[in-house]
Design an enzyme around this catalytic site. Sequence first.
Site, PDB file in Angstrom:
ATOM      1  N   GLU A   1      -9.961   5.951   2.894  1.00  0.00           N
ATOM      2  CA  GLU A   1     -10.423   4.680   3.279  1.00  0.00           C
ATOM      3  C   GLU A   1      -9.722   3.755   3.660  1.00  0.00           C
ATOM      4  O   GLU A   1      -8.443   3.475   3.298  1.00  0.00           O
ATOM      5  CB  GLU A   1     -11.689   4.564   2.564  1.00  0.00           C
ATOM      6  CG  GLU A   1     -11.237   3.666   1.314  1.00  0.00           C
ATOM      7  CD  GLU A   1     -10.217   4.352   0.616  1.00  0.00           C
ATOM      8  OE1 GLU A   1      -9.983   5.377   0.324  1.00  0.00           O
ATOM      9  OE2 GLU A   1      -9.428   3.365  -0.161  1.00  0.00           O
TER      10      GLU A   1
ATOM     11  N   LYS B   1       0.927  -1.167  -0.078  1.00  0.00           N
ATOM     12  CA  LYS B   1      -0.112  -0.013  -0.001  1.00  0.00           C
ATOM     13  C   LYS B   1       0.834   1.244   0.053  1.00  0.00           C
ATOM     14  O   LYS B   1       0.533   2.370  -0.499  1.00  0.00           O
ATOM     15  CB  LYS B   1      -0.697  -0.005   1.031  1.00  0.00           C
ATOM     16  CG  LYS B   1      -2.005  -1.080   1.127  1.00  0.00           C
ATOM     17  CD  LYS B   1      -3.025  -0.799  -0.002  1.00  0.00           C
ATOM     18  CE  LYS B   1      -4.371  -1.767   0.268  1.00  0.00           C
ATOM     19  NZ  LYS B   1      -5.199  -1.445  -0.921  1.00  0.00           N
TER      20      LYS B   1
ATOM     21  N   SER C   1       1.705  -9.629  -0.785  1.00  0.00           N
ATOM     22  CA  SER C   1       1.583  -8.201  -0.866  1.00  0.00           C
ATOM     23  C   SER C   1       1.590  -7.530   0.603  1.00  0.00           C
ATOM     24  O   SER C   1       1.780  -6.344   0.681  1.00  0.00           O
ATOM     25  CB  SER C   1       0.019  -7.852  -1.407  1.00  0.00           C
ATOM     26  OG  SER C   1      -0.941  -8.528  -0.691  1.00  0.00           O
TER      27      SER C   1
END
Lengths: 274, 402
Positions: free
Chosen positions: B117, B95, B384
């Site tokens: 969010e 991210k 990830s």
Amino acid sequence: MASQSTNRINRRLGDLRAQGRKALITYIVCGDPDLDATIPAMHALVRQGADIIELGVAFSDPMAEGPVIQRGHERALAKGASLRRTLELVNTFRKTDSDTPLVLMGYANPIERMGYGEFARAAAEAGVDGLLTVDLPPEEAAALNRELQAAAIENIFLLAPTTSRERAEQIASLAGGFLYYVSLKGVTGAGHLDVDDVRHKVDALRELTELPICVGFGIKDAASAKAIAASADGAVVGSVLVDYMGSRAGADAAAVAEGLAQLVAPIRAGLDEL
Amino acid sequence: MQTIDYRSVPDARGHFGPYGGKFVSETLMPALQELEEIYQRLKNDSTFLAEFDRDMAHYVGRPSPLYLAERWSREVGGAQIYLKREDLNHTGAHKVNNTIGQALLAKHTGKRRVIAETGAGQHGVASATVAARLGLECQVFMGAEDVKRQALNVYRMKLLGAEVVPVTSGSRTLKDAMNEAMRDWVTNVDDTFYIIGTVAGPHPYPQLVRDFQSIIGREARQQCLQQSGRLPDALVACVGGGSNAIGLFHPFLQDAGVAMYGVEAGGLGLHSGKHAAPLSDGVPGVLHGNRTYLMEDEDGQIIETHSVSAGLDYPGVGPEHAWLKDMKRVEYVAVNDDEALAAFRKLTRVEGIMPALESSHALAYAEKLARQMPADKTIVVNLSGRGDKDILTVADIDGIEV
């Protein structure tokens, strides 16, 4: 001229303009707090002088709404409201009122799911006069526009405080019925309405279009409606009505409609003082 | 036969074939236009790119390793499985690649407040992190249900100086957090930059998030060539909104020999209806600013999703994935909760690497795939994120109070 138009919105707004009167546009969510409440509420609004009824089409993710109208959508969905049920109720309403302009206000996805063509035909047949799709700006609206035009339904677009003059011109050229000016940066029912700012913006829009300009978001009572309509052609009142409907969940539909009428009466009177 | 250029999308209006676009209320259109102009100007600007690369190297710790999981591959018995170690990034997931990029854009807009969010909390943490570093005010919207599920990340965000706003509307998960972030943005659009965490939302977000995340695939492609002398035979990544998957896939899209698999959250099984797999079992529609595949009922209402992993618990998916599905360039499959949990445990025990539950979906599918392939073939799985944040969830499933 507008008054000869077959579309009820144009006819009504044309007549009001000729009489020098302001339009009162009232918003409730179809099916809120239950499906039986909606038609009596619509008739009560008409009796009390609502010129146009905006029916909110319940959606699971009403992104542009403040907490009050969000809850209205949630209540309606819990009672089985949907786009198809909304059209059925409009059809029923039209059996006893062939005169009052009706605008559906909602979000793109239920219409996408039904299909643009089928929606436009069903809405016209039910007696819908206008459509306002909050999340369908002109850039994405071409395909739906074609279907609405074929069905003689006006596509009503939002203009916002952030809209540039160039965009406003482009939107005005596509819009039908009236231009809906969003009075503030925010969601429905927000509390920071700036009347002077709205007047400046509405005056500037007048230079771009002949269409009537109605203003909504943040109008709560007779005073704010009157202040806004001093420059605009009409005022849209929503959250305060939805809040009331929510407070009467489970009550007798006729009594709820009567209470709603009492809420609208002073706003009508305020507008008629202009 | 003409070769399709998969890098030609989106078009100038933000469309990936019929998907994508800008489905937002008028108030936000000028803000999106502004962002688009800034991004089009900066995306090829050498100073901007150098700044991004510098942060990636020295703040995030890139390049992330490409690790051949030998023991796991041997146990699975089939293709050699490489892991792209995004779990080793600063903040523990892919991210941050995107939040660094968007924070640099925010700097160029001069806006002093950022909002985000978050579902699992990884994007919220990554946003709070860049906000702390740049001295920006930060509010993170998080479904009240997820606040409960991800208490550790909630506290991390608070320590970083962000305010976490629990969202109690709708299903109280990621989709509702996104609604609330949109509502905040429309109210504070003059001074607020919205850092969207995935390749969804209105144009230009799907494009710019993809571009920032593509560093994953660019590195992996080069690392494969260095380590094995050739391109991999298959890529596997989990897909919620789909940012880690598009980041890995995009630089390989023109490599016809590389098969790609996007793994959605199958929840309790596709037939149960309790899942979060719109590409496997949804229809095209409009939500959160773009047209894409959605989980919805026959009235077009968005339905509640289910996944053991909060980060995949979302009813939509990035519009580029919708297009790649229709183009048949990427195959989208689903893996159930229990399969993902088994992969979580497996990798932890045989490689000493604890994967996020999101990434565990990709690992579970990679196992199935590897078994059908000979040992001289290679698979790259995007690992990830790391699984520390999920320890309490797994303990809870095991009936253990930590």
